[in-house]
Scaffold this motif. Structure first.
Motif, PDB file in Angstrom:
ATOM      1  N   THR A   1      -2.648 -24.035  43.944  1.00  0.00           N
ATOM      2  CA  THR A   1      -1.679 -23.166  43.295  1.00  0.00           C
ATOM      3  C   THR A   1      -2.397 -22.096  42.499  1.00  0.00           C
ATOM      4  N   GLU A   2      -1.691 -21.005  42.247  1.00  0.00           N
ATOM      5  CA  GLU A   2      -2.259 -19.902  41.484  1.00  0.00           C
ATOM      6  C   GLU A   2      -1.682 -19.900  40.072  1.00  0.00           C
ATOM      7  N   ARG A   3      -2.525 -19.681  39.110  1.00  0.00           N
ATOM      8  CA  ARG A   3      -2.122 -19.653  37.711  1.00  0.00           C
ATOM      9  C   ARG A   3      -2.809 -18.480  37.017  1.00  0.00           C
ATOM     10  N   GLN A   4      -2.210 -18.038  35.900  1.00  0.00           N
ATOM     11  CA  GLN A   4      -2.859 -17.033  35.054  1.00  0.00           C
ATOM     12  C   GLN A   4      -3.054 -17.642  33.673  1.00  0.00           C
ATOM     13  N   LEU A   5      -4.300 -17.676  33.224  1.00  0.00           N
ATOM     14  CA  LEU A   5      -4.647 -18.299  31.954  1.00  0.00           C
ATOM     15  C   LEU A   5      -5.123 -17.243  30.968  1.00  0.00           C
ATOM     16  N   THR A   6      -4.922 -17.531  29.689  1.00  0.00           N
ATOM     17  CA  THR A   6      -5.463 -16.679  28.632  1.00  0.00           C
ATOM     18  C   THR A   6      -6.334 -17.539  27.731  1.00  0.00           C
ATOM     19  N   LEU A   7      -7.609 -17.201  27.661  1.00  0.00           N
ATOM     20  CA  LEU A   7      -8.569 -17.954  26.852  1.00  0.00           C
ATOM     21  C   LEU A   7      -9.109 -17.054  25.756  1.00  0.00           C
ATOM     22  N   GLY A   8      -9.226 -17.608  24.549  1.00  0.00           N
ATOM     23  CA  GLY A   8      -9.790 -16.841  23.448  1.00  0.00           C
ATOM     24  C   GLY A   8     -11.282 -16.604  23.641  1.00  0.00           C
ATOM     25  N   PHE A   9     -11.811 -15.655  22.894  1.00  0.00           N
ATOM     26  CA  PHE A   9     -13.235 -15.333  23.021  1.00  0.00           C
ATOM     27  C   PHE A   9     -14.114 -16.517  22.642  1.00  0.00           C
ATOM     28  N   ALA A  10     -13.599 -17.410  21.798  1.00  0.00           N
ATOM     29  CA  ALA A  10     -14.390 -18.559  21.368  1.00  0.00           C
ATOM     30  C   ALA A  10     -14.334 -19.710  22.364  1.00  0.00           C
ATOM     31  N   ASP A  11     -13.508 -19.567  23.392  1.00  0.00           N
ATOM     32  CA  ASP A  11     -13.333 -20.654  24.356  1.00  0.00           C
ATOM     33  C   ASP A  11     -14.271 -20.471  25.553  1.00  0.00           C
ATOM     34  N   GLY A  12     -15.529 -20.232  25.251  1.00  0.00           N
ATOM     35  CA  GLY A  12     -16.492 -19.929  26.318  1.00  0.00           C
ATOM     36  C   GLY A  12     -16.786 -21.107  27.226  1.00  0.00           C
ATOM     37  N   ARG A  13     -16.732 -22.326  26.675  1.00  0.00           N
ATOM     38  CA  ARG A  13     -17.078 -23.497  27.486  1.00  0.00           C
ATOM     39  C   ARG A  13     -16.084 -23.693  28.620  1.00  0.00           C
ATOM     40  N   ARG A  14     -14.790 -23.570  28.326  1.00  0.00           N
ATOM     41  CA  ARG A  14     -13.770 -23.758  29.367  1.00  0.00           C
ATOM     42  C   ARG A  14     -13.812 -22.614  30.382  1.00  0.00           C
ATOM     43  N   ARG A  15     -14.109 -21.401  29.892  1.00  0.00           N
ATOM     44  CA  ARG A  15     -14.237 -20.255  30.803  1.00  0.00           C
ATOM     45  C   ARG A  15     -15.419 -20.456  31.749  1.00  0.00           C
ATOM     46  N   ALA A  16     -16.526 -20.949  31.200  1.00  0.00           N
ATOM     47  CA  ALA A  16     -17.702 -21.215  32.045  1.00  0.00           C
ATOM     48  C   ALA A  16     -17.390 -22.288  33.081  1.00  0.00           C
ATOM     49  N   TRP A  17     -16.597 -23.300  32.686  1.00  0.00           N
ATOM     50  CA  TRP A  17     -16.234 -24.371  33.622  1.00  0.00           C
ATOM     51  C   TRP A  17     -15.434 -23.805  34.788  1.00  0.00           C
ATOM     52  N   LEU A  18     -14.494 -22.916  34.516  1.00  0.00           N
ATOM     53  CA  LEU A  18     -13.681 -22.313  35.577  1.00  0.00           C
ATOM     54  C   LEU A  18     -14.559 -21.575  36.588  1.00  0.00           C
ATOM     55  N   HIS A  19     -15.531 -20.819  36.073  1.00  0.00           N
ATOM     56  CA  HIS A  19     -16.430 -20.081  36.969  1.00  0.00           C
ATOM     57  C   HIS A  19     -17.320 -21.042  37.748  1.00  0.00           C
ATOM     58  N   ALA A  20     -17.777 -22.103  37.107  1.00  0.00           N
ATOM     59  CA  ALA A  20     -18.635 -23.074  37.790  1.00  0.00           C
ATOM     60  C   ALA A  20     -17.886 -23.783  38.914  1.00  0.00           C
ATOM     61  N   GLU A  21     -16.594 -23.993  38.739  1.00  0.00           N
ATOM     62  CA  GLU A  21     -15.779 -24.646  39.768  1.00  0.00           C
ATOM     63  C   GLU A  21     -15.410 -23.696  40.909  1.00  0.00           C
ATOM     64  N   GLY A  22     -15.625 -22.403  40.715  1.00  0.00           N
ATOM     65  CA  GLY A  22     -15.329 -21.432  41.762  1.00  0.00           C
ATOM     66  C   GLY A  22     -13.848 -21.199  41.985  1.00  0.00           C
ATOM     67  N   VAL A  23     -13.042 -21.335  40.933  1.00  0.00           N
ATOM     68  CA  VAL A  23     -11.592 -21.177  41.086  1.00  0.00           C
ATOM     69  C   VAL A  23     -11.098 -19.829  40.581  1.00  0.00           C
ATOM     70  N   VAL A  24     -11.969 -19.032  39.965  1.00  0.00           N
ATOM     71  CA  VAL A  24     -11.563 -17.751  39.388  1.00  0.00           C
ATOM     72  C   VAL A  24     -11.405 -16.709  40.500  1.00  0.00           C
ATOM     73  N   THR A  25     -10.235 -16.080  40.556  1.00  0.00           N
ATOM     74  CA  THR A  25      -9.980 -15.030  41.552  1.00  0.00           C
ATOM     75  C   THR A  25      -9.905 -13.651  40.926  1.00  0.00           C
ATOM     76  N   GLY A  26      -9.764 -13.606  39.601  1.00  0.00           N
ATOM     77  CA  GLY A  26      -9.704 -12.328  38.904  1.00  0.00           C
ATOM     78  C   GLY A  26      -9.811 -12.541  37.412  1.00  0.00           C
ATOM     79  N   GLU A  27     -10.323 -11.537  36.710  1.00  0.00           N
ATOM     80  CA  GLU A  27     -10.504 -11.687  35.263  1.00  0.00           C
ATOM     81  C   GLU A  27     -10.468 -10.325  34.597  1.00  0.00           C
ATOM     82  N   ALA A  28      -9.832 -10.268  33.430  1.00  0.00           N
ATOM     83  CA  ALA A  28      -9.773  -9.030  32.663  1.00  0.00           C
ATOM     84  C   ALA A  28      -9.857  -9.372  31.184  1.00  0.00           C
ATOM     85  N   GLU A  29     -10.475  -8.488  30.424  1.00  0.00           N
ATOM     86  CA  GLU A  29     -10.619  -8.707  28.986  1.00  0.00           C
ATOM     87  C   GLU A  29      -9.465  -8.052  28.248  1.00  0.00           C
ATOM     88  N   THR A  30      -8.853  -8.795  27.332  1.00  0.00           N
ATOM     89  CA  THR A  30      -7.739  -8.282  26.537  1.00  0.00           C
ATOM     90  C   THR A  30      -8.115  -8.343  25.056  1.00  0.00           C
TER      91      THR A  30
END
Length: 447
Positions: free
Chosen positions: A397-426
């Protein structure tokens, strides 16, 4: 005495036999006596140990046919000398050794400038190849498909354009080596840069046609709902052995660097009954010549098209981690995106014994993307096939997540799993588009 082959006339008398034997002996090429040098230059940092780099260079040289390695040495240098690479004293010392061993070819495991090559050949009275030239020679000897042959010729022209002291008769040869180490190349006939540029234009036109044909084949495959699974890894990691084990094919699989150069594809039926296309690709290597990275990009487009990448590692090699890092760098340079799922295959488990064997199995068991196995014996292969099946069978399934700048560990996990299809900084942090399975979503929520 055996009968002569059909179409051949048996010598009429003993004198004729001796004459024919002498003629046959003259036509058979003698093995080239080669010496391998690895310059260990203090000013150049490398994550590899010099002795292991030398061992890899010797394996590269041994991959060439009709090659006899008569010596090898790590030469430690404070810095590279502009004209001779080595110091004059070392040049004289090596000259005496080469003469005593009757060396005809010196292989230098590193870059050698055209001036250095010309000066060293003159000093030593031998032919010389640097690492790039050696790899090109191997590729030329192994390439079989039309695209592979053209890619090698294009890479060789780019490499040799500044080395007009070498021969160019190999450009007229239909297949085989490039003439750097023997054959017609020994005549030292030069061609000017205009002739080389004309050859480049001609080859690129031919290559464009071949690449377009391959694109048509890929377009046809896209219409068939068969995912593509690409095997990648350091050369001699066992990709072809694993390919044969999974498909029942008979692709050349030898304990040799660059045993596979042309991409091979076969259909595989997974335990779930789903069919996938498995692609065996050329092995990567550290310090891969830039000419070959660019020239073989079209060949490696199968990796860019893959739905799943199996990174095969020789887990028994003392520098398996360094080899894995080299593969990751080349994949990145090719443009492989993080969204493509990757699985690590720790191959050659049969070469690891005792506690180390059990430790690797336990370590792999803790990860959902690492599988320890032996392609040679089949140990651990069923688990890998089940995992490949699960990769394609699980609904995503496709989802859109919003992670804070301090949530680097979970963001790194997403990239390591290869599930990220797009990303933008807000202003709030990172807005990340993901495509994942329910299992991956649960693991993310538990982080």
């Amino acid at each position: 005495m055996t009968d002569p082959e059909e179409g051949e006339e048996e010598p009429r008398n003993e004198g004729d036999r001796e004459s024919q034997a002498a003629s046959d002996g003259a036509t058979k090429s003698q093995p080239m006596r080669a010496f391998v040098l690895h310059p260990d230059i203090r000013t150049e940092r490398s994550r590899r140990l010099p002795d292991l780099r030398l061992a890899e260079a010797v394996s590269l040289a041994a991959a060439l046919p009709d090659m006899e390695i008569v010596g090898q040495e790590v030469v430690r240098l404070p810095r590279a000398q502009p004209g001779l690479l080595f110091g004059t004293g070392k040049v004289e010392e090596l000259k005496a050794r080469f003469k005593g061993l009757d060396v005809g070819l010196v292989l230098v495991d590193g870059p050698v400038s055209p001036v250095q090559q010309r000066n060293l050949e003159k000093e030593w009275g031998v032919k010389l190849l640097d690492r790039t030239g050696l790899i090109l020679e191997i590729f030329a000897d192994r390439a079989r498909t039309r695209e592979g042959v053209l890619q090698v010729e294009l890479a060789a022209l780019s490499y040799q354009r500044t080395r007009l002291v070498r021969a160019w008769t190999h450009l007229e040869r239909q297949r085989g080596g490039l003439g750097f180490v023997g054959g017609p190349g020994e005549t030292q006939i030069e061609a000017d840069r205009r002739a080389i540029d004309e050859q480049v234009i001609r080859i690129r036109r031919q290559l464009d046609k071949v690449v377009k044909t391959r694109e048509l084949h890929r377009a046809s495959r896209r219409k068939v709902p068969f995912p593509i699974v690409a095997l990648v890894g350091y050369t001699n990691a066992g990709k072809s052995t694993l390919f044969n084990r999974m498909t029942g094919a008979d692709v050349l699989a030898k304990d040799m660097l660059f045993a596979t150069l042309d991409p091979t594809m076969r259909g595989v039926t997974l335990p779930s009954g789903r069919k996938v296309i498995l692609s065996d690709t050329v092995g990567f290597i550290s310090d891969l010549p830039t000419q070959l990275v660019a020239a073989f990009r079209a060949t490696l487009e199968e990796v860019l098209e893959a739905d799943l990448i199996l990174h095969v590692r020789d887990i028994a090699h003392p520098e398996t981690a360094e080899q894995a890092a080299d593969v990751a760098e080349i994949l990145q340079s090719l443009g492989v995106k993080g969204a493509t799922p990757q699985v690590e295959v720790w191959n050659k488990l049969d070469l690891v014994e005792g506690a180390a064997h059990e430790q690797l199995l336990a370590q792999a068991a803790k990860s959902e993307t690492i599988f320890a196995l032996s392609a040679l014996t089949g140990e651990g292969l069923p688990d890998l096939l089940e995992a490949v099946s699960a990769t394609f069978d699980e609904e995503k399934t496709e989802r859109q997540l919003t992670l804070g700048f301090a949530d680097g560990r979970r963001r790194a996990w997403l990239h390591a799993e290869g599930v990220v299809t797009g990303e933008a900084e807000t202003e709030e942090g990172h807005r990340i588009d993901v495509r994942w399975t329910a299992r991956q979503e649960k693991r993310f929520r538990d982080l």
